[in-house]
Design a protein around this motif. Structure first.
Motif, PDB file in Angstrom:
ATOM      1  N   PHE A  69       1.606  18.600 -47.223  1.00  0.00           N
ATOM      2  CA  PHE A  69       0.959  17.517 -46.479  1.00  0.00           C
ATOM      3  C   PHE A  69      -0.049  18.084 -45.475  1.00  0.00           C
ATOM      4  O   PHE A  69       0.327  18.835 -44.578  1.00  0.00           O
ATOM      5  CB  PHE A  69       2.012  16.683 -45.738  1.00  0.00           C
ATOM      6  N   GLN A  70      -1.334  17.714 -45.647  1.00  0.00           N
ATOM      7  CA  GLN A  70      -2.350  18.112 -44.671  1.00  0.00           C
ATOM      8  C   GLN A  70      -2.631  16.933 -43.752  1.00  0.00           C
ATOM      9  O   GLN A  70      -2.972  15.839 -44.216  1.00  0.00           O
ATOM     10  CB  GLN A  70      -3.644  18.563 -45.341  1.00  0.00           C
ATOM     11  N   PRO A  71      -2.488  17.135 -42.429  1.00  0.00           N
ATOM     12  CA  PRO A  71      -2.647  16.006 -41.501  1.00  0.00           C
ATOM     13  C   PRO A  71      -4.077  15.495 -41.420  1.00  0.00           C
ATOM     14  O   PRO A  71      -5.038  16.259 -41.516  1.00  0.00           O
ATOM     15  CB  PRO A  71      -2.189  16.590 -40.155  1.00  0.00           C
ATOM     16  N   ILE A  72      -4.190  14.196 -41.228  1.00  0.00           N
ATOM     17  CA  ILE A  72      -5.459  13.516 -40.973  1.00  0.00           C
ATOM     18  C   ILE A  72      -5.371  12.941 -39.571  1.00  0.00           C
ATOM     19  O   ILE A  72      -4.429  12.210 -39.245  1.00  0.00           O
ATOM     20  CB  ILE A  72      -5.717  12.422 -42.016  1.00  0.00           C
ATOM     21  N   ILE A  73      -6.338  13.309 -38.737  1.00  0.00           N
ATOM     22  CA  ILE A  73      -6.266  12.978 -37.307  1.00  0.00           C
ATOM     23  C   ILE A  73      -7.291  11.920 -36.958  1.00  0.00           C
ATOM     24  O   ILE A  73      -8.439  11.963 -37.403  1.00  0.00           O
ATOM     25  CB  ILE A  73      -6.497  14.247 -36.449  1.00  0.00           C
ATOM     26  N   SER A  74      -6.861  10.961 -36.145  1.00  0.00           N
ATOM     27  CA  SER A  74      -7.761   9.927 -35.639  1.00  0.00           C
ATOM     28  C   SER A  74      -8.438  10.432 -34.373  1.00  0.00           C
ATOM     29  O   SER A  74      -7.759  10.859 -33.426  1.00  0.00           O
ATOM     30  CB  SER A  74      -6.975   8.652 -35.332  1.00  0.00           C
ATOM     31  N   LEU A  75      -9.767  10.392 -34.329  1.00  0.00           N
ATOM     32  CA  LEU A  75     -10.479  10.746 -33.108  1.00  0.00           C
ATOM     33  C   LEU A  75     -10.394   9.624 -32.083  1.00  0.00           C
ATOM     34  O   LEU A  75     -10.700   9.824 -30.910  1.00  0.00           O
ATOM     35  CB  LEU A  75     -11.940  11.064 -33.431  1.00  0.00           C
ATOM     36  N   GLN A  76      -9.946   8.476 -32.523  1.00  0.00           N
ATOM     37  CA  GLN A  76      -9.763   7.341 -31.622  1.00  0.00           C
ATOM     38  C   GLN A  76      -8.527   7.544 -30.745  1.00  0.00           C
ATOM     39  O   GLN A  76      -8.565   7.317 -29.540  1.00  0.00           O
ATOM     40  CB  GLN A  76      -9.623   6.066 -32.450  1.00  0.00           C
TER      41      GLN A  76
ATOM     42  N   PHE B 136      -8.813  22.934 -41.592  1.00  0.00           N
ATOM     43  CA  PHE B 136      -8.057  24.093 -41.122  1.00  0.00           C
ATOM     44  C   PHE B 136      -8.165  24.291 -39.608  1.00  0.00           C
ATOM     45  O   PHE B 136      -7.389  25.058 -39.041  1.00  0.00           O
ATOM     46  CB  PHE B 136      -8.524  25.356 -41.846  1.00  0.00           C
ATOM     47  N   LEU B 137      -9.144  23.652 -38.943  1.00  0.00           N
ATOM     48  CA  LEU B 137      -9.171  23.712 -37.481  1.00  0.00           C
ATOM     49  C   LEU B 137      -7.861  23.180 -36.917  1.00  0.00           C
ATOM     50  O   LEU B 137      -7.376  23.644 -35.878  1.00  0.00           O
ATOM     51  CB  LEU B 137     -10.345  22.886 -36.935  1.00  0.00           C
ATOM     52  N   PHE B 138      -7.279  22.241 -37.615  1.00  0.00           N
ATOM     53  CA  PHE B 138      -6.014  21.650 -37.182  1.00  0.00           C
ATOM     54  C   PHE B 138      -4.838  22.265 -37.948  1.00  0.00           C
ATOM     55  O   PHE B 138      -3.918  22.807 -37.348  1.00  0.00           O
ATOM     56  CB  PHE B 138      -6.052  20.133 -37.392  1.00  0.00           C
ATOM     57  N   SER B 139      -4.876  22.173 -39.265  1.00  0.00           N
ATOM     58  CA  SER B 139      -3.729  22.655 -40.030  1.00  0.00           C
ATOM     59  C   SER B 139      -4.066  22.713 -41.510  1.00  0.00           C
ATOM     60  O   SER B 139      -4.814  21.875 -42.009  1.00  0.00           O
ATOM     61  CB  SER B 139      -2.527  21.724 -39.818  1.00  0.00           C
ATOM     62  N   LYS B 140      -3.516  23.700 -42.195  1.00  0.00           N
ATOM     63  CA  LYS B 140      -3.542  23.672 -43.660  1.00  0.00           C
ATOM     64  C   LYS B 140      -2.425  22.742 -44.116  1.00  0.00           C
ATOM     65  O   LYS B 140      -1.662  22.214 -43.301  1.00  0.00           O
ATOM     66  CB  LYS B 140      -3.346  25.077 -44.227  1.00  0.00           C
ATOM     67  N   ALA B 141      -2.333  22.506 -45.413  1.00  0.00           N
ATOM     68  CA  ALA B 141      -1.259  21.666 -45.937  1.00  0.00           C
ATOM     69  C   ALA B 141       0.084  22.382 -45.743  1.00  0.00           C
ATOM     70  O   ALA B 141       0.208  23.570 -46.059  1.00  0.00           O
ATOM     71  CB  ALA B 141      -1.498  21.366 -47.413  1.00  0.00           C
ATOM     72  N   GLU B 142       1.054  21.667 -45.219  1.00  0.00           N
ATOM     73  CA  GLU B 142       2.378  22.215 -44.927  1.00  0.00           C
ATOM     74  C   GLU B 142       3.445  21.413 -45.672  1.00  0.00           C
ATOM     75  O   GLU B 142       3.235  20.244 -46.008  1.00  0.00           O
ATOM     76  CB  GLU B 142       2.656  22.169 -43.423  1.00  0.00           C
TER      77      GLU B 142
END
Length: 395
Positions: A18-25, A232-238
């Protein structure tokens, strides 16, 4: 003849990561893209080559994909409140499976695990599709009617064409990471990124920029109006889900820095307003092209260095003055632009109306200059009755 060695993973050795998707909001993880991994004694391998291998049958790929899909849905269902699951589906899989069986397996899995369909994003992946687009649209609509969100993956790549985007009407446009990277160093790709931002806004869709690996790329995503980011700035798939606020602190810091830089940039752009203050608040009399040119020539020494062009138009769109353009050797005058009509410009009429309503100058959105291809913004302000001064400012 050499026979190609086709590697097919056993079902018990594959699992979803699972690779996270982040809300800039909210600066929090709002979902995960599920990606297949082959767990072997030698290490963990991506299943991307397996799914893209034309020598492996579609039935075999579908068997492995559905196994991964069920594992991912089961895991996300057991984590209520942990966000959405982004599921990649090839348009050919959706099309042929439904045409053959009349069933959408993903919907059946959501029913089986009692998961709220609003937590599922169906990503239509980049792939050449040879079926009937109208029929694909009708089938995809079944996901939407069930409550799932529709996304288009790799917008801007070869096969995710505008016809498909317009027909499927996605709520999320996912931008091809190669365009993001090229946009940092190439004005043409930067303009393309901005066009996707406008497209998303016009369609009522959100922009998701993937492949964000550096803070500079994060700032680029912010500049083009991305609502969501991943990379990858945040995370690779884990293999496991993460805390929703895992990257909140870093994002808050970077977004604050980005905001400060943007405020500073816009302050420099709007400094032209102060330099024109006397002119704006004077009832300038203009009745001929020569008088319009005189107004510009009396003002030209007061404008900022980033002003590359000046001209005066009437509110009906016709240019009264000559074009005054900054060159290395100084300002040049071009009378051929007198009586050119600019109402075809997307911003022209709306800017005239806003200036009349607000009684002050306004700054357009960024766009590529037709003559130089450089990124500019246009500042415009009223000059007496029915005339308006326009200044093109290099960003």
């Amino acid at each position: 003849m050499q026979v190609k060695n086709i590697r097919i993973p056993p079902r018990h050795e594959v699992r979803p990561f699972f690779q996270p998707i982040i809300s800039l909001q909210s600066q929090e993880i709002i979902g995960y893209e599920t990606l297949g991994r082959w767990i072997r004694e030698s290490g963990v391998e991506s299943l991307g080559p397996f799914f893209n291998d034309p020598d492996i049958s579609e039935d075999m790929q579908l068997m492995i994909d559905r196994h991964l899909r069920e594992q991912a849905i089961e895991q996300i269902a057991a984590a209520p409140g942990e966000g959405s699951l982004f599921i990649n589906l090839k348009p050919s899989w959706i099309y042929r499976t439904y045409k053959r069986t009349g069933v959408l397996p993903t919907i059946e899995l959501l029913k089986k695990y009692h998961i709220n369909p609003s937590r599922i994003v169906i990503e239509i992946t980049e792939e050449e599709f040879t079926g009937k687009l109208q029929e694909l649209t009708w089938i995809v609509e079944l996901y939407r009617e069930f409550g799932c969100t529709i996304a288009i993956d790799d917008v801007g790549s070869g096969f995710s064409n505008f016809d498909r985007i317009a027909s499927l009407q996605p709520k999320i446009l996912k931008i091809d990471l190669n365009i993001l990277k090229k946009s940092i160093i190439h004005d043409g790709y930067k303009a393309l990124m901005q066009s996707f931002s406008i497209l998303a806004a016009q369609m009522g869709a959100s922009l998701l920029v993937e492949g964000v690996e550096t803070k500079q790329e994060l700032h680029t995503a912010l500049q083009v109006g991305a609502r969501y980011v991943q990379g990858f700035l945040f995370s690779k798939a884990e293999p496991e889900l993460q805390r929703p606020d895992a990257y909140k602190s870093m994002l808050e810091k970077e977004m604050k820095l980005f905001g400060q830089e943007e405020f500073s940039r816009y302050s420099r752009l709007l400094s032209v307003h102060q330099s024109l203050s006397t002119l704006i608040h004077t009832n300038v009399g203009i009745s001929t092209a020569d008088e319009a040119d005189t107004v510009i020539e009396q003002t030209i020494s007061t404008v900022s260095d980033n002003c590359i062009r000046m001209y005066i138009c009437r509110e009906d769109g016709y240019q009264t003055s000559s074009n005054y353009t900054r060159r290395e050797e100084g300002w040049s005058k071009d009378e051929s632009y007198r009586q050119a009509n600019w109402t075809w410009r997307p911003y022209f009429i709306s800017n005239i109306l806003m200036m009349n309503l607000q009684k002050q100058g306004i700054l357009s959105q960024a766009y590529a200059d037709l003559d130089t291809s450089r990124q500019i913004q246009t500042y415009s302000c009223a000059l007496g009755e029915g005339y308006y001064l326009f200044l093109d400012l290099e960003i």
